[in-house]
Design a protein around this motif. Sequence first.
Motif, PDB file in Angstrom:
ATOM      1  N   LEU A  74       0.810  -1.218   0.000  1.00 40.13           N
ATOM      2  CA  LEU A  74       0.000   0.000   0.000  1.00 40.13           C
ATOM      3  C   LEU A  74       0.846   1.272   0.000  1.00 40.13           C
ATOM      4  O   LEU A  74       0.296   2.375  -0.004  1.00 40.13           O
ATOM      5  N   GLU A  75       2.165   1.097  -0.025  1.00 37.48           N
ATOM      6  CA  GLU A  75       3.051   2.250   0.044  1.00 37.48           C
ATOM      7  C   GLU A  75       2.815   3.200  -1.137  1.00 37.48           C
ATOM      8  O   GLU A  75       2.735   2.784  -2.287  1.00 37.48           O
ATOM      9  N   GLY A  76       2.694   4.475  -0.839  1.00 34.04           N
ATOM     10  CA  GLY A  76       2.533   5.485  -1.882  1.00 34.04           C
ATOM     11  C   GLY A  76       1.099   5.721  -2.301  1.00 34.04           C
ATOM     12  O   GLY A  76       0.826   6.597  -3.122  1.00 34.04           O
ATOM     13  N   LEU A  77       0.158   4.945  -1.767  1.00 33.03           N
ATOM     14  CA  LEU A  77      -1.250   5.121  -2.122  1.00 33.03           C
ATOM     15  C   LEU A  77      -1.941   6.069  -1.150  1.00 33.03           C
ATOM     16  O   LEU A  77      -1.656   6.085   0.052  1.00 33.03           O
ATOM     17  N   ARG A  78      -2.870   6.840  -1.679  1.00 29.01           N
ATOM     18  CA  ARG A  78      -3.714   7.664  -0.821  1.00 29.01           C
ATOM     19  C   ARG A  78      -4.683   6.759  -0.065  1.00 29.01           C
ATOM     20  O   ARG A  78      -4.968   5.642  -0.505  1.00 29.01           O
ATOM     21  N   PRO A  79      -5.211   7.198   1.068  1.00 27.31           N
ATOM     22  CA  PRO A  79      -6.129   6.357   1.848  1.00 27.31           C
ATOM     23  C   PRO A  79      -7.298   5.829   1.023  1.00 27.31           C
ATOM     24  O   PRO A  79      -7.673   4.655   1.158  1.00 27.31           O
ATOM     25  N   ALA A  80      -7.861   6.662   0.157  1.00 30.26           N
ATOM     26  CA  ALA A  80      -8.989   6.210  -0.664  1.00 30.26           C
ATOM     27  C   ALA A  80      -8.548   5.117  -1.634  1.00 30.26           C
ATOM     28  O   ALA A  80      -9.289   4.165  -1.885  1.00 30.26           O
ATOM     29  N   GLN A  81      -7.332   5.258  -2.180  1.00 30.55           N
ATOM     30  CA  GLN A  81      -6.813   4.240  -3.101  1.00 30.55           C
ATOM     31  C   GLN A  81      -6.554   2.927  -2.375  1.00 30.55           C
ATOM     32  O   GLN A  81      -6.857   1.851  -2.890  1.00 30.55           O
ATOM     33  N   ALA A  82      -5.980   3.014  -1.181  1.00 31.13           N
ATOM     34  CA  ALA A  82      -5.708   1.804  -0.402  1.00 31.13           C
ATOM     35  C   ALA A  82      -6.997   1.073  -0.057  1.00 31.13           C
ATOM     36  O   ALA A  82      -7.086  -0.156  -0.136  1.00 31.13           O
ATOM     37  N   SER A  83      -8.020   1.830   0.313  1.00 35.47           N
ATOM     38  CA  SER A  83      -9.307   1.228   0.640  1.00 35.47           C
ATOM     39  C   SER A  83      -9.922   0.565  -0.587  1.00 35.47           C
ATOM     40  O   SER A  83     -10.448  -0.555  -0.510  1.00 35.47           O
ATOM     41  N   TRP A  84      -9.832   1.247  -1.729  1.00 36.34           N
ATOM     42  CA  TRP A  84     -10.378   0.697  -2.974  1.00 36.34           C
ATOM     43  C   TRP A  84      -9.632  -0.569  -3.366  1.00 36.34           C
ATOM     44  O   TRP A  84     -10.246  -1.554  -3.807  1.00 36.34           O
ATOM     45  N   LEU A  85      -8.292  -0.581  -3.217  1.00 34.37           N
ATOM     46  CA  LEU A  85      -7.500  -1.750  -3.569  1.00 34.37           C
ATOM     47  C   LEU A  85      -7.910  -2.960  -2.733  1.00 34.37           C
ATOM     48  O   LEU A  85      -8.000  -4.083  -3.244  1.00 34.37           O
ATOM     49  N   LYS A  86      -8.196  -2.738  -1.464  1.00 36.09           N
ATOM     50  CA  LYS A  86      -8.631  -3.852  -0.617  1.00 36.09           C
ATOM     51  C   LYS A  86      -9.978  -4.393  -1.086  1.00 36.09           C
ATOM     52  O   LYS A  86     -10.208  -5.608  -1.074  1.00 36.09           O
ATOM     53  N   GLU A  87     -10.869  -3.509  -1.519  1.00 36.88           N
ATOM     54  CA  GLU A  87     -12.166  -3.959  -2.035  1.00 36.88           C
ATOM     55  C   GLU A  87     -11.983  -4.779  -3.314  1.00 36.88           C
ATOM     56  O   GLU A  87     -12.627  -5.821  -3.493  1.00 36.88           O
ATOM     57  N   VAL A  88     -11.121  -4.294  -4.201  1.00 42.95           N
ATOM     58  CA  VAL A  88     -10.858  -5.012  -5.462  1.00 42.95           C
ATOM     59  C   VAL A  88     -10.267  -6.387  -5.177  1.00 42.95           C
ATOM     60  O   VAL A  88     -10.660  -7.395  -5.784  1.00 42.95           O
ATOM     61  N   HIS A  89      -9.324  -6.431  -4.238  1.00 41.50           N
ATOM     62  CA  HIS A  89      -8.688  -7.708  -3.899  1.00 41.50           C
ATOM     63  C   HIS A  89      -9.722  -8.703  -3.368  1.00 41.50           C
ATOM     64  O   HIS A  89      -9.724  -9.876  -3.748  1.00 41.50           O
ATOM     65  N   GLN A  90     -10.618  -8.238  -2.517  1.00 40.31           N
ATOM     66  CA  GLN A  90     -11.656  -9.117  -1.980  1.00 40.31           C
ATOM     67  C   GLN A  90     -12.601  -9.590  -3.085  1.00 40.31           C
ATOM     68  O   GLN A  90     -12.988 -10.766  -3.120  1.00 40.31           O
ATOM     69  N   ASP A  91     -12.949  -8.685  -3.995  1.00 42.08           N
ATOM     70  CA  ASP A  91     -13.803  -9.068  -5.127  1.00 42.08           C
ATOM     71  C   ASP A  91     -13.128 -10.143  -5.983  1.00 42.08           C
ATOM     72  O   ASP A  91     -13.780 -11.086  -6.450  1.00 42.08           O
ATOM     73  N   LEU A  92     -11.812 -10.002  -6.185  1.00 42.07           N
ATOM     74  CA  LEU A  92     -11.075 -10.980  -6.987  1.00 42.07           C
ATOM     75  C   LEU A  92     -11.040 -12.340  -6.295  1.00 42.07           C
ATOM     76  O   LEU A  92     -11.149 -13.384  -6.948  1.00 42.07           O
ATOM     77  N   LEU A  93     -10.888 -12.342  -4.978  1.00 46.79           N
ATOM     78  CA  LEU A  93     -10.900 -13.605  -4.241  1.00 46.79           C
ATOM     79  C   LEU A  93     -12.237 -14.322  -4.416  1.00 46.79           C
ATOM     80  O   LEU A  93     -12.278 -15.545  -4.621  1.00 46.79           O
ATOM     81  N   GLU A  94     -13.323 -13.573  -4.349  1.00 48.89           N
ATOM     82  CA  GLU A  94     -14.657 -14.156  -4.511  1.00 48.89           C
ATOM     83  C   GLU A  94     -14.859 -14.656  -5.939  1.00 48.89           C
ATOM     84  O   GLU A  94     -15.403 -15.745  -6.164  1.00 48.89           O
ATOM     85  N   LEU A  95     -14.422 -13.868  -6.925  1.00 48.53           N
ATOM     86  CA  LEU A  95     -14.550 -14.276  -8.322  1.00 48.53           C
ATOM     87  C   LEU A  95     -13.738 -15.532  -8.600  1.00 48.53           C
ATOM     88  O   LEU A  95     -14.221 -16.461  -9.264  1.00 48.53           O
ATOM     89  N   ALA A  96     -12.510 -15.565  -8.100  1.00 47.93           N
ATOM     90  CA  ALA A  96     -11.657 -16.728  -8.320  1.00 47.93           C
ATOM     91  C   ALA A  96     -12.290 -17.993  -7.746  1.00 47.93           C
ATOM     92  O   ALA A  96     -12.252 -19.062  -8.357  1.00 47.93           O
ATOM     93  N   ASN A  97     -12.898 -17.871  -6.576  1.00 46.28           N
ATOM     94  CA  ASN A  97     -13.564 -19.017  -5.963  1.00 46.28           C
ATOM     95  C   ASN A  97     -14.752 -19.475  -6.794  1.00 46.28           C
ATOM     96  O   ASN A  97     -14.947 -20.680  -7.025  1.00 46.28           O
ATOM     97  N   GLN A  98     -15.533 -18.522  -7.299  1.00 45.26           N
ATOM     98  CA  GLN A  98     -16.684 -18.858  -8.143  1.00 45.26           C
ATOM     99  C   GLN A  98     -16.265 -19.552  -9.443  1.00 45.26           C
ATOM    100  O   GLN A  98     -16.952 -20.446  -9.929  1.00 45.26           O
ATOM    101  N   GLN A  99     -15.131 -19.144  -9.993  1.00 45.96           N
ATOM    102  CA  GLN A  99     -14.661 -19.663 -11.275  1.00 45.96           C
ATOM    103  C   GLN A  99     -13.791 -20.913 -11.134  1.00 45.96           C
ATOM    104  O   GLN A  99     -13.204 -21.377 -12.111  1.00 45.96           O
ATOM    105  N   LYS A 100     -13.686 -21.429  -9.925  1.00 47.35           N
ATOM    106  CA  LYS A 100     -12.845 -22.600  -9.632  1.00 47.35           C
ATOM    107  C   LYS A 100     -11.373 -22.319  -9.930  1.00 47.35           C
ATOM    108  O   LYS A 100     -10.642 -23.156 -10.468  1.00 47.35           O
ATOM    109  N   VAL A 101     -10.952 -21.105  -9.579  1.00 46.75           N
ATOM    110  CA  VAL A 101      -9.566 -20.676  -9.726  1.00 46.75           C
ATOM    111  C   VAL A 101      -9.089 -20.163  -8.365  1.00 46.75           C
ATOM    112  O   VAL A 101      -8.193 -19.326  -8.279  1.00 46.75           O
ATOM    113  N   GLY A 102      -9.710 -20.676  -7.311  1.00 46.64           N
ATOM    114  CA  GLY A 102      -9.482 -20.142  -5.976  1.00 46.64           C
ATOM    115  C   GLY A 102      -8.251 -20.681  -5.283  1.00 46.64           C
ATOM    116  O   GLY A 102      -7.399 -21.348  -5.872  1.00 46.64           O
ATOM    117  N   ARG A 103      -8.189 -20.408  -3.983  1.00 40.93           N
ATOM    118  CA  ARG A 103      -6.991 -20.701  -3.194  1.00 40.93           C
ATOM    119  C   ARG A 103      -6.608 -22.170  -3.200  1.00 40.93           C
ATOM    120  O   ARG A 103      -5.440 -22.520  -3.305  1.00 40.93           O
TER     121      ARG A 103
END
Length: 309
Positions: free
Chosen positions: A225-254
């Motif tokens: 998160l270095e160099g990101l504004r607070p809003a960007q860091a928060s958005w990145l965490k949301e995107v990462h969580q969305d990707l985790l959910e998508l990967a699980n749905q698509q059978k590309v998960g953990r």
Amino acid sequence: MLVFAASDKGGTGRSVTSSNLVYRSALAGNDVCYLDFDFGSPTTGAIFQINSILRGTSRGGLHSYLDGSRPSPERLDVWAESDRKSLRQRPAQAGRMVLFPGDRGKGEFPIDKDIVDRCVKLFLQVEEEFDLALIDLSSGRSYATEMVLAATARPELQNVGQRWLIFHRWTRQHVLAAANLVYGEGGILAVGKQYEHKPEHLTNSLRFVRTAVVNPDGPDESASLEGLRPAQASWLKEVHQDLLELANQQKVGRTLTLGEVPLDPVLQWREQLISDNDVSDRMIANAATVDAFELLAEKIMIDSAWGTP
């Protein structure tokens, strides 16, 4: 062990990650080889920094062997042939590292029985000679992928260890593309079934590798998160969580992911092998990237990482 590296899209880091995986395996003492089956763009020589084959070889590579023009393909000892000084200094404990390049100026080609026969012969040879043989395939639904599925279904290779790595960047488009390459119409499982692969065996041999990952929930969260504004860091965490959910749905998960490679400046700007010197002395690459490559090189050889007792 035969390991096939595939991706549905270009730019996934498939070749550079595979090359570094092979490099780290050799440093661990294994005899390894790299077969450049990216027939439309045989440029792995650039990653190993062998200047004579930056765009493939003119001395009879894998194209020439597979089409019957040559009895055997050219092979290069990377430790001896690389133009990168640090690679010419093979550590005493390191295993052999051999590159089988593709031919310069060639492209994809349809397969026939004779080509598949020669492919089977080659796979038997490298499996016998090396601890790890990594076959880097053209991206997408390619003739190269069909060729190896046809070859590995042959009885001669039934008892040879076979594993597939499916590479994708950590983005929505790439997650969907990776899932489609495996599970979709004309994908690996569908084509494998046509060649009478047992679906459960092929499925169990498949694992995904995430590349260029920025993980805000990882052990080094502050660096991500270095160099990101607070809003960007928060958005990145949301995107990462969305990707985790998508990967699980698509059978590309953990549970089906063998590992992930973090975003690294060296790999972003230059596809190359990352040496320990690049991290400790030159300080141009990140230690976490080397750790990821070493872990992949270790897991690729361990049955338990693939759900096999």
